[in-house]
Motif scaffolding. Structure first.
Motif, PDB file in Angstrom:
ATOM      1  N   THR A 110       0.957  -1.174   0.062  1.00  0.00           N
ATOM      2  CA  THR A 110       0.010  -0.047   0.039  1.00  0.00           C
ATOM      3  C   THR A 110       0.853   1.218   0.073  1.00  0.00           C
ATOM      4  O   THR A 110       0.715   2.244  -0.495  1.00  0.00           O
ATOM      5  CB  THR A 110      -1.173   0.126   1.077  1.00  0.00           C
ATOM      6  OG1 THR A 110      -0.197  -0.103   2.422  1.00  0.00           O
ATOM      7  CG2 THR A 110      -2.025  -1.149   1.059  1.00  0.00           C
ATOM      8  N   ALA A 121       0.940   3.779  -3.317  1.00  0.00           N
ATOM      9  CA  ALA A 121       0.652   5.296  -2.931  1.00  0.00           C
ATOM     10  C   ALA A 121       1.762   6.112  -3.399  1.00  0.00           C
ATOM     11  O   ALA A 121       1.662   7.107  -4.002  1.00  0.00           O
ATOM     12  CB  ALA A 121       0.181   5.327  -1.689  1.00  0.00           C
ATOM     13  N   MET A 147      -4.165   7.404  -0.846  1.00  0.00           N
ATOM     14  CA  MET A 147      -4.835   6.144  -0.800  1.00  0.00           C
ATOM     15  C   MET A 147      -5.656   5.779   0.568  1.00  0.00           C
ATOM     16  O   MET A 147      -4.972   6.153   1.707  1.00  0.00           O
ATOM     17  CB  MET A 147      -3.833   4.718  -1.185  1.00  0.00           C
ATOM     18  CG  MET A 147      -4.418   3.452  -1.372  1.00  0.00           C
ATOM     19  SD  MET A 147      -3.190   2.259  -1.485  1.00  0.00           S
ATOM     20  CE  MET A 147      -2.537   2.548  -3.032  1.00  0.00           C
ATOM     21  N   VAL A 162      -7.823   5.002  -4.564  1.00  0.00           N
ATOM     22  CA  VAL A 162      -6.963   6.367  -4.752  1.00  0.00           C
ATOM     23  C   VAL A 162      -7.616   7.561  -4.337  1.00  0.00           C
ATOM     24  O   VAL A 162      -8.860   7.705  -4.949  1.00  0.00           O
ATOM     25  CB  VAL A 162      -6.234   6.314  -6.203  1.00  0.00           C
ATOM     26  CG1 VAL A 162      -5.273   7.274  -6.308  1.00  0.00           C
ATOM     27  CG2 VAL A 162      -5.523   4.911  -6.381  1.00  0.00           C
TER      28      VAL A 162
END
Length: 765
Positions: free
Chosen positions: A293, A297, A304, A361
């Motif tokens: 993650t 991002a 995110m 997003v």
């Protein structure tokens, strides 16, 4: 102040003085202070977990970054012109022409493989395969580089069979051929075996995928296996008892792999790519969701939001920190447009792959993560993924280096009988004996595109069935050479891998690496590391081929004793038609003429003879001029005059000739007097930039002419014979023995040591 598992951002603001076990998670005082400065408060449990794993040596390269930059500084625009994805990506991707690209990478799984050999090695294969998948490629082959303690040491009998079984189990179940590798024994690896796994994949240039999250409102999809408690070990915040009195959570530190789940995941990914429903993708390996993650991002154009309640779990009552830190295998994370989510889910359902929409997003730069309805992470994504500490650790040439480089006396057999005994001792040593005990446990020809594997210098694979275009891959390293001279040792590893690819008939085009060293907190180790990086980078520049990526593994040592510095170097080459690939099997049914390419000097520093004779480790390693390696490559590429070729490296010309002759059904009669007047040197020296080649008698003159045109020294040394004997001479000294004796000695060693530990899927010839 009492700690609670339900640690939220709000709680962190309200309880700023809560004590946290940052030190036990590997964070220094100043690193913890920096995290608080970034957040403007103390971190939550989940944030502390994310920063601790992402700022670890494994993920952030905090001790190596300052030196690894040298690869970029030495890569010219021309060298990098064929690199589609390079350093910093999941794997290097190289354009090999006609719209085809190849991706390859090698990575370590050392410590897990010592703790639990089977699963450690198996999940090492699984992890490197997912790195290849994340580039949009189909994995097509694996290789391995293995280092163990002494072959006859008690713990080696535990570690080696487990590692080999783990590699064979996972790779064979995936249906991926194992096309080569190396197994080395040395006392320095007794408590720190090295398990370096390499994977090769193929894709069309336009199908390249990268790890980034872009497009406001695009969805984050987690798919593959469910998330469990395996693989957390020491990296999870909650592996510490200090978080809950009396709550001892014994979590396995080594991940548990399921190759059948990964096989399905491969096919699922390829169909997702073909359907065009993936914007960006990242595999879940080290640091799990914390890594996927934050890196997606940080590499994208926004922030995110993630909802951990949507993550499919296979354990009850997992905390946010555990979910984020889990390194459960066979998982991927993709960024998908909203209108493609239904199609994405359909494809996953078709392959019976668990899939969940876990976030989206957003604008801004923050990573927001919720668990049980509460905000547990609110941090700038780039600070987690890319702003870890950078250490310029002190480095210094060890005081003992000068003494080590003084070559110590060693036995130098001179008579024919002494040399015969030395030859048998060498070929039967754990350093040089047959690896069939290991390689026969691997499937080398599954998928039908393996052209060369066992009994070849490099693994050769067909990429394009219409044109016959293919690739050759080799990976090499010598910790003995590198300890004597780290710069030259790295160059020698590069030279050998480059030569192995060239000898197969392929043109080397790209490099990858896995740099295995001791503790970076030791100035001597950091000096070794820096020297090796410079040797490899400068060497690649001299050869004109780019370093496409790599991996660093530090802290490979027991107490104060570090492993031999081991920079594993992989080289990828392209061959226009795999039908022209060169093997090293001789043919005794038709007499062949033998030549040695290159010059042989009295070079025994770090040699196998030095080791096998009990002379320890001393002197300078062989000196390599990489221009000579380029000339060798020019000689081999497109050369259809040869019937066989084999590089000369560890064990010298003697080992090369024995390996070439064993499978021929015949024997050899050679005179090495023009190679070197001392038969001991001619047989066992490890001078670089050499190969033994064979041709039919009617092509011998053309072979010599081509060598002269390429500027490669060539010496005709003899011929193959139908009689099963091995005869080598120089002047009045002659070594002669039966091929049956050499073959039996060569094949008996590893089954004799490890035969009791053969797995159910093993075959020993």
């Amino acid at each position: 102040m009492t700690h609670t598992f339900n640690d939220t951002v709000e709680a962190a603001q309200q309880q700023p003085d809560l004590e946290q076990p940052f030190a036990s998670l590997g964070l220094k005082d100043d690193e913890y202070a920096r995290i608080k400065e970034i957040l403007g408060r103390r971190p939550t449990d989940a944030e502390l977990a994310m920063y601790s794993v992402m700022w670890s040596e494994h993920c952030s390269y905090k001790s190596s970054k300052v030196h690894l930059r040298y690869f970029g500084e030495t890569t010219t625009e021309e060298m990098g012109s064929k690199i589609l994805a390079g350093i910093g990506e999941n794997a290097g991707v190289v354009d090999i022409g006609d719209g085809n690209a190849v991706t390859f990478r090698v990575e370590s799984h050392n410590h897990p493989s010592f703790v639990e050999p089977h699963q450690g090695a198996a999940t090492g294969i699984g992890g490197i395969v997912r790195d290849i998948m994340a580039m949009g490629a189909r994995p097509i082959a694996v290789m391995d580089q293995l280092r163990f303690g002494p072959a006859d040491a008690p713990d080696t009998s535990r570690v080696l069979p487990g590692v080999v079984d783990g590699i064979s189990h996972y790779g064979n179940c995936l249906g991926l051929p194992n096309i080569g590798g190396e197994t080395v024994f040395d006392a320095s690896y007794a408590g720190n075996p090295l398990v370096n796994a390499l994977c090769v994949g193929t894709l069309k240039v336009e199908d390249l995928k990268l790890a980034f999250a872009s497009g406001l409102g695009n969805k984050v999809m987690l798919f593959g296996s469910r998330t469990g408690l395996d693989g957390i070990g020491g990296v999870s915040v909650l592996a510490s008892d200090s978080f809950e009195d009396g709550a001892e959570r014994k979590l396995p530190a080594v991940q548990v792999g399921d190759p059948f789940a990964e096989k399905v995941l491969i096919e699922c990914c390829l169909e997702l790519y073909k359907a065009g429903v993936v914007v960006g993708i990242q595999d879940l390996g080290g640091a799990g969701l914390a890594c996927a993650t934050s890196e997606l991002a940080a590499a994208g154009d926004g922030g995110m939001e993630i909802n951990l309640d949507a993550v499919p779990l296979r354990a009850a009552n997992m905390t946010a920190a555990e979910i984020l830190s889990s390194e459960s295998q066979e998982r991927m994370c993709a960024v998908v447009k909203p209108e493609d989510v239904d199609r994405f889910k359909e494809i996953c359902a078709h392959w019976d792959v668990t899939c969940a929409e876990i976030g989206e997003v957003t604008d801004g730069q923050h990573l927001l993560i919720r668990h049980k309805g509460e905000l547990v992470v609110d941090a700038p994504a780039h600070t987690i993924a890319h702003e870890g500490p950078v250490y310029e650790r002190p480095f210094a040439r060890p005081e003992w280096q000068d003494e080590l480089q003084q070559l110590q006396a060693m036995p130098r057999p001179a008579t024919g009988e002494e040399l015969r005994e030395a030859l048998l001792k060498m070929v039967g040593s754990p350093a040089l004996c047959s690896r069939e005990f290991i390689t026969n446990q691997y499937d080398r020809y599954v998928r039908g595109n393996t052209v060369k594997a066992q009994h070849a210098d490099a693994g050769v694979l067909r990429i394009d069935e219409e044109t016959g275009r293919g690739v050759a891959v080799s990976a090499d390293a010598s910790g003995r050479y590198t300890k004597l001279d780290p710069n030259m040792g790295a160059r020698l590893a590069l030279a050998e891998a480059y030569r192995n690819v060239a000898v197969s008939g392929a043109r080397p085009i790209a490099v990858t690496n896995c740099l295995n060293f001791g503790s970076p907190e030791d100035p001597g180790v950091m000096w070794q590391f820096r020297e090796a990086v410079h040797g490899l980078a400068d060497g690649a520049k001299e050869l004109g081929i780019p370093v496409s990526g790599g991996n660093v593994s530090f802290y490979n040592q027991t107490g104060e004793e570090a492993i031999l510095p081991t920079p594993v170097v992989g080289v990828l080459g392209v061959i226009e038609n795999v039908a022209d690939a060169i093997g090293h099997d001789l043919d005794a049914t038709e007499e062949e003429v033998l030549f040695v390419l290159g010059k042989t000097g009295d070079e025994f520093g770090g040699s196998i003879w030095q080791d096998v004779s009990g002379s320890g480790l001393s002197g300078l390693p062989p000196q390599v001029d990489l221009a000579n390696e380029q000339r060798l490559a020019d000689f081999f590429v497109g050369n259809t005059l040869l019937t066989a070729a084999h590089d000369v490296s560890e064990g010298g010309i003697a080992q090369t000739l024995v390996e070439m002759a064993i499978r021929s059904g015949g024997g050899l009669d050679v005179d090495l007097g023009e190679v070197h007047e001392d038969l001991f040197v001619a047989l066992f020296s490890e001078s670089a930039s050499r190969a033994v080649i064979a041709s039919t008698a009617d092509n011998a003159e053309a072979v010599a002419s081509r060598a002269a045109e390429c500027g490669v020294p060539i010496t005709r040394i003899g011929r193959t014979i139908q009689d099963r004997s091995f005869k080598a001479a120089a002047g009045e000294v002659v070594v002669e023995t039966a091929m049956e004796e050499l073959e039996a000695t060569w094949k008996a060693t590893l089954p004799g040591i490890f035969g009791h530990a053969v797995g159910a899927n093993s075959v020993v010839e």
